[in-house]
Design a protein around this motif. Structure first.
Motif, PDB file in Angstrom:
ATOM      1  N   VAL A 411     -17.204   6.022  38.325  1.00 50.67           N
ATOM      2  CA  VAL A 411     -16.268   7.144  38.156  1.00 50.67           C
ATOM      3  C   VAL A 411     -15.816   7.665  39.518  1.00 50.67           C
ATOM      4  O   VAL A 411     -14.640   7.980  39.720  1.00 50.67           O
ATOM      5  N   ASP A 414     -13.516   4.451  42.109  1.00 48.49           N
ATOM      6  CA  ASP A 414     -12.648   3.783  41.152  1.00 48.49           C
ATOM      7  C   ASP A 414     -11.446   3.212  41.917  1.00 48.49           C
ATOM      8  O   ASP A 414     -10.633   3.969  42.445  1.00 48.49           O
ATOM      9  N   THR A 416      -8.722   2.086  41.075  1.00 47.78           N
ATOM     10  CA  THR A 416      -7.374   2.416  40.597  1.00 47.78           C
ATOM     11  C   THR A 416      -6.981   3.864  40.868  1.00 47.78           C
ATOM     12  O   THR A 416      -5.842   4.250  40.642  1.00 47.78           O
ATOM     13  N   PHE A 467     -13.625  12.998  41.126  1.00 47.39           N
ATOM     14  CA  PHE A 467     -13.762  13.077  39.666  1.00 47.39           C
ATOM     15  C   PHE A 467     -12.442  13.502  39.027  1.00 47.39           C
ATOM     16  O   PHE A 467     -11.977  12.913  38.050  1.00 47.39           O
ATOM     17  N   HIS A 470      -9.845  10.828  39.331  1.00 47.76           N
ATOM     18  CA  HIS A 470     -10.152   9.772  38.350  1.00 47.76           C
ATOM     19  C   HIS A 470      -9.654  10.162  36.959  1.00 47.76           C
ATOM     20  O   HIS A 470      -9.092   9.351  36.232  1.00 47.76           O
ATOM     21  N   ASN A 471      -9.855  11.418  36.598  1.00 47.81           N
ATOM     22  CA  ASN A 471      -9.490  11.863  35.248  1.00 47.81           C
ATOM     23  C   ASN A 471      -8.045  12.319  35.126  1.00 47.81           C
ATOM     24  O   ASN A 471      -7.597  12.666  34.033  1.00 47.81           O
ATOM     25  N   GLN A 472      -7.327  12.372  36.244  1.00 48.43           N
ATOM     26  CA  GLN A 472      -5.909  12.717  36.254  1.00 48.43           C
ATOM     27  C   GLN A 472      -5.606  14.104  35.711  1.00 48.43           C
ATOM     28  O   GLN A 472      -4.549  14.341  35.136  1.00 48.43           O
ATOM     29  N   ALA A 475      -4.832  16.410  39.345  1.00 47.81           N
ATOM     30  CA  ALA A 475      -5.088  15.394  40.366  1.00 47.81           C
ATOM     31  C   ALA A 475      -4.319  15.692  41.651  1.00 47.81           C
ATOM     32  O   ALA A 475      -4.795  15.416  42.749  1.00 47.81           O
TER      33      ALA A 475
ATOM     34  N   ASP B  67      -0.857  17.952  34.207  1.00 47.55           N
ATOM     35  CA  ASP B  67      -1.118  18.043  35.633  1.00 47.55           C
ATOM     36  C   ASP B  67       0.054  18.772  36.275  1.00 47.55           C
ATOM     37  O   ASP B  67       1.160  18.261  36.326  1.00 47.55           O
ATOM     38  N   LYS B  96     -20.695   0.187  43.249  1.00 51.82           N
ATOM     39  CA  LYS B  96     -20.006   0.824  42.116  1.00 51.82           C
ATOM     40  C   LYS B  96     -20.908   0.872  40.891  1.00 51.82           C
ATOM     41  O   LYS B  96     -20.969   1.857  40.180  1.00 51.82           O
TER      42      LYS B  96
END
Lengths: 544, 240
Positions: A411, A414, A416, A467, A470-472, A475, B67, B96
């Protein structure tokens, strides 16, 4: 055989303070948590205390949260927040005068805020930590600390100086806030790596709580399962989270909070009512947000939600408290032939789940505590209570682990979304260490400059930013925050390399990121690790 | 994005989210179309939420459903935007999970030009090490000048690993930088299946990991342990 329930609540929010703006969306995280979780939890525990119901619970209060809870500006803004929401409640009661069901709910929500405000101003004297400390002094709570900024430590394994700075700042801030040492230490996200225990013991920490799989995946033979805490070879006790009991509450799809009778978190007038009506209580420009006035029940996966029925929801909370007891007792019955001791069930949660996310969660804890008090075969304990009994436990090395998805670090690392941060974060840590070694024992302006750099270093390590990225959710704010702290550190580095101090930056940075006022940048010097922990040598009574 | 029950949101909420996210033609979409459009928009997030019963699935805090596009500049005076990279040659490896590590590196301008101009190739070398830190095995991954990170498999649990960047020119090799070592853990139980098959052990060790819905805590290594027991049961069935 008697069941021992070890509840640990982790109260934490990232440091968000923006005096440069009159109102700031992300500051509401704190006000919502204070109004919907911390104050309701405290009022509930004071009720238990006044009713002479015995209990023992553990709360971790993070240093960033404590800094905000004792900050004058944020406390002033919190009272404004309460007053605004009381005013919104008055408007709602008027708006709903022809809808008795919802009007009654509006009255309840408004009155809750009034009660919170009274408790905050009277029992807390404007400082929530006062009430937590009182309950600790009354022998009802064990209070513990965590890393300075809730840094997720496994990713910093190669930076022991920075890991130590996080731990050391955490324990020192705890002693300042509560006038006593922290026996336990909340590992953010239950993140553990082999060797971390040595840095924890250095600061007199006796225990931590670890993720559920840390025992079964150990390289050593596990003997009793998570029903018995274990001890690392260096003497640190580890209390292993019971995933089964936690899942009764924690799962957003199967846990108690998903019950159709409970209050729906998402359906809020902040999103449902006209912009002109709600505008004073949300954010410019046209940013709708939660207000806490929510009139519908979870119901199910439908837009046609039924109006929230407080009585039914309250009955469900009581029933779920009984169900939890039932699960504990059933588990213990099944263990009689398996283990040679009274089982310890460690159940840990984020404190903000209760009240904020799960509106009835506070009542659930209260009902549970009252039931336990009437039940002979279950008791509430804290980890330190357990250790004081001088138990015979297995000595072994736990496995590296966290309570995050998959059980490790994916998490917070990440590819991405957030992994790119570490290129800059690691460089910042190296630069801060270099500064502390090249410029030891600075005085006056340079000392202030370097101390602020150390604050920025701790802030950029917070687990919250990766965190959130990651969770958008929020962000953009998280990215700006972590980038901003790294930029700040880079500025100090560039200035110090040129033997300069940017005073405009320093004044503004000190004003905004004003936490940990006793932090000494020499904590980032590698030689500091060779000295005894300042937890043994600091005279807190003489600090300015 | 916090849309655990997207289908349960009101049309007002859905429209508000769709406008914030700037979805195409959101004003003219019906409620069902809005749900479908938002589900597509947040597809990746939904997959992350499914079956996620661990602590981090519960969002820590949120006070908006979208967001917010923050216009406020939070930078302090005198600061500079982050550089893309730093002028140094270095490599880092972060674990990871049990079997995978995230690796990132930088090349100094001098090394980068040497690499780009010449006939050299750059490889990422993953070395499995013995307990005395000698090399036991390794494999190379050729990387391009534009690469600066890689996800590396650490196939054998219980060993330490180290990655390095190696510049290759014909038969010549030059090790540019090495990471710190990363240790992986092999569970004791995975090498003692006989103990794992014992029902008492199973009850004592695994029952706290069984979640409310009957599934076991999501973790590949735990699943591997369960598979050992399952394989054994299957073999027993076959032999019967």
């Amino acid at each position: 055989m008697k069941s021992r329930l070890n509840f640990i609540f982790n109260a934490h929010l990232p440091f968000v303070r923006h005096p440069e703006y009159p109102k700031f969306l992300e500051e509401d995280w704190l006000y919502e948590a204070m109004n919907e979780s911390y104050l309701p939890l405290l009022r509930m525990m004071y009720r238990l205390k006044n009713d002479k119901v015995p209990f023992r619970l553990t709360f971790s209060l993070s240093p960033t949260l404590c800094s905000m809870l004792t900050d004058e500006l944020l406390n002033e803004r919190f009272v404004e927040y309460l007053d605004q929401h009381i005013e919104l409640g008055d408007k709602e009661i008027e708006r709903l005068k022809d809808d008795p069901e919802k009007k009654a709910l509006a009255e309840t929500f408004r009155n809750e805020i009034v009660l919170n405000k009274a408790f905050y101003q009277n029992e807390c004297q404007g400082n929530i930590l006062t009430a937590f400390n009182q309950l600790s002094n009354d022998g009802l709570l064990e209070l513990i600390t965590t890393t300075a900024t809730h840094a997720y430590l496994p990713v910093y394994k190669d930076y022991p100086i920075a890991v130590n700075a996080q731990i050391e700042t955490g324990v020192l801030e705890h002693s300042r806030n509560f006038d006593k040492m922290s026996d336990g230490f909340w590992l953010p996200e239950c993140g553990y790596y082999n060797g971390l225990e040595d840095l924890l013991k250095r600061h007199n920490i006796s225990w931590v709580s670890l993720a559920s799989q840390s025992l079964i995946l150990s390289a050593d033979e596990p003997e009793r399962g998570s029903y018995s805490p274990i001890r690392c070879p260096n003497g640190l006790y580890c209390f292993i989270r019971d995933a089964n009991l936690a899942s009764l509450v924690w799962s957003p799809t199967e846990g108690y909070p998903a019950d159709p009778f409970y209050r729906d978190f998402y359906r809020d007038i902040g999103f449902d009512l006209s912009w002109d009506y709600i505008k004073p209580y949300v954010h410019e420009p046209e940013v709708r947000s939660f207000t806490g006035f929510k009139y519908y029940a979870v119901t199910g996966d439908t837009a046609d939600k039924v109006v929230y029925d407080m009585k039914k929801a309250s009955e469900r909370a009581s029933s779920h408290a009984k169900n939890f007891i039932y699960h504990v007792q059933s588990r213990t019955k099944g263990l009689k032939a398996l283990i040679d001791m009274d089982p310890v069930y460690t159940v840990s949660f984020d404190a903000e789940l209760f009240g904020h996310w799960w509106y009835e969660g506070v009542q659930w804890i209260e009902d549970l505590v009252r039931l336990v008090a009437q039940t002979e075969d279950i008791s509430l304990i804290t980890p330190t209570d357990f250790i004081k009994t001088k138990p015979i436990v297995q000595t072994m090395n736990p496995a590296p682990s966290s309570w995050g998805v998959g059980g490790y670090s994916s998490v917070w690392v990440d590819n991405t979304s957030n992994a790119w941060l570490y290129r800059h974060i690691f460089k910042a840590l190296e630069r801060m260490t270099e500064l502390a070694e090249r410029f030891p024992a600075q005085k006056s302006l340079k000392q202030r400059f370097l101390n602020q750099a150390a604050r920025e270093t701790l802030l950029l390590m917070a687990s919250d930013w990766p965190f959130i990225i990651h969770n958008q959710i929020s962000a953009e704010y998280a990215r700006k925050r972590v980038e901003g702290h790294i930029e700040n550190l880079n500025l100090v580095y560039d200035n110090m390399c040129k033997n300069a101090v940017n005073t405009e930056w320093l004044v503004k940075a000190e004003k905004r990121d004003n936490l940990f006022k006793h932090l000494d940048y020499n904590i980032m010097n590698k030689n500091h690790l060779n000295e005894p922990s300042p937890i043994f040598t600091t005279d807190f009574s003489t600090e300015a | 994005m916090v849309l655990i029950n997207i289908g349960s949101l009101s049309e007002n909420e859905l429209r508000n989210i769709a406008s914030q996210e700037d979805l195409e033609d959101w004003e003219n979409l019906s409620r069902d179309e809005l749900i479908e459009a938002l589900e597509d928009f947040y597809d990746d997030d939904d997959s992350r939420l499914e079956g996620d019963s661990s602590g981090s699935s519960m969002r820590k805090f949120v006070n908006t459903l979208t967001d917010v596009q923050l216009e406020n500049d939070l930078s302090l005076p005198g600061t500079e935007p982050l550089p893309e990279s730093y002028n140094e040659t270095s490599i880092h490896m972060i674990l990871k999970d049990a079997n995978w590590a995230y690796v990132f590196w930088s090349l100094s301008a001098q090394v980068a030009s040497e690499f780009e101009e010449g006939s050299a190739t750059l490889v990422l070398r993953n070395v499995r090490m013995n307990s005395d830190e000698s090399e036991q095995a390794s494999y190379d991954i050729e990387v391009s000048p534009s690469d600066d990170n890689w996800t590396v498999e650490l196939p054998h649990l219980g060993y330490s690993y180290q990655v390095s960047l190696v510049l290759k020119k014909g038969e010549d090799e030059k090790v540019l930088c090495k990471s710190s070592t990363v240790s992986t853990t092999k569970s004791w139980l995975s090498t003692h299946p006989d103990v794992l098959r014992d029902s008492t052990t199973f009850m004592t060790l695994l029952s706290p990991l069984v979640l409310k819905g009957g599934t076991v805590l999501e973790n590949k290594q735990i699943q591997d342990l369960i598979d050992i027991i399952d394989d054994d049961s299957t073999e027993a069935e076959v032999s019967r």
